[in-house]
Design an enzyme around this catalytic site. Structure first.
Site: not given
Ligand SMILES: NC(=O)c1ccc[n+]([C@@H]2O[C@H](COP(=O)([O-])OP(=O)(O)OC[C@H]3O[C@@H](n4cnc5c(N)ncnc54)[C@H](O)[C@@H]3O)[C@@H](O)[C@H]2O)c1
Length: 261
Positions: A144, A157
């Site tokens: 991120s 985070y």
């Molecule tokens: N949303 C944002 O703005 C953003 C920005 C930068 C980075 N990210 C990163 O992108 C990635 C995806 O995030 P997203 O926004 O799609 O979130 P999201 O919440 O839509 O998806 C996260 C997924 O991870 C799964 N998960 C959570 N804990 C788990 C565990 N212990 N074991 C297995 N699966 C697990 C959840 O069930 C979910 O399906 C993450 O690493 C997040 O940090 C997100």
């Protein structure tokens, strides 16, 4: 391409039951790979697989908590038993805890580091180990912009994502000689389940977009496209890198500096 294996690649994507992971699964499947959708939420993983199968792709769902070493090891064995190979891993499963450091609970701090850093390490060790044994593969760790830019209210985070970037460089060095590349993608602002509460605030998306040179929140497809690229032989000499996909946001700090009229 050195180390490339013939046949249909098998790519494991963690957290692909939702958000960026699900969209990445679609793009990777569209490139002709078999996708293994791994998530702690089995119903969500199965929904992603059903979507992929409707578009004619090959996919399977696996339930595992990435913080559980035994579950991750079982998942690796299951992939090898069902598909016979592992060519790629996208470490994507993560959580966001929304607290400033002085108010953060030890439990939330540890849970964040467990999932976002230790979970990536365990999957890298299991699936990356299988790729190293085979002599080729690619790993993409979703970090991120918070990994290099502290964000008030997301202390655990941001620290976890800095850990992901360090893990990426470390693993690139150690796995490179076995033909396994390891890179990171750092998305900027995305609208997913993780951040839905923020975008529910009226006008927030528009105000954020105004701070980004491209004037829009990251479409998931445009982040997933970079992830998918890093898994392909076209990225065969990219190793240990972080690719920031944020519409230019991290370069925009001077845009907010007051200037004489
Ligand atoms: N949303 C944002 O703005 C953003 C920005 C930068 C980075 N990210 C990163 O992108 C990635 C995806 O995030 P997203 O926004 O799609 O979130 P999201 O919440 O839509 O998806 C996260 C997924 O991870 C799964 N998960 C959570 N804990 C788990 C565990 N212990 N074991 C297995 N699966 C697990 C959840 O069930 C979910 O399906 C993450 O690493 C997040 O940090 C997100």
């Amino acid at each position: 391409m050195p180390g490339e294996r013939a046949g249909q690649p098998v790519i494991v994507i963690t957290g692909a039951g939702s958000g960026l992971g699900r969209v990445t699964a679609g793009l990777v499947a569209g490139q002709g790979s078999t996708v293994v959708v791994l998530d702690v939420d089995l119903a969500a993983a199965q929904e992603t697989v059903a979507e992929l199968e409707r578009s004619g792709a090959q996919a399977s769902a696996l339930q595992a908590d990435v913080t559980d070493p035994a579950a991750v090891a079982r998942a690796k064995d299951a992939v090898l038993a069902e598909h016979g190979r592992i060519d790629g891993l996208v470490n994507n499963a993560g959580i966001l805890t929304k607290q400033v450091l002085l108010s953060e609970t030890l439990e939330a701090w540890q849970r964040t580091l467990d999932i976002n850093v230790t979970g990536y390490f365990l999957c890298l060790q299991a699936f990356g180990g299988a790729m190293a044994d085979a002599g080729s593969g690619a790993i993409v760790n979703i970090a991120s912009i918070g990994g290099t830019r502290p964000t008030i209210g997301a202390g655990a985070y941001c620290v976890s994502k800095a850990g992901v970037l360090a893990l990426t460089r470390q693993a690139a060095l150690e796995l490179g000689p076995s033909g396994v590349r390891v890179n990171a993608v750092s998305p900027g602002f995305m609208k997913t389940a993780m951040t839905a509460d923020r975008y529910a605030v009226s006008g927030l998306e528009e105000r954020r977009a105004q701070m980004i040179p491209l004037r829009r929140i990251a479409p998931l497809e445009e982040v997933a496209g970079v992830v998918a690229f890093l898994l392909t032989p076209a990225a065969g000499y990219v190793n240990g890198e972080e690719i920031v996909v944020d519409g230019g946001f991290v370069h925009s700090t001077t845009a907010n500096v007051p200037q004489p009229a």
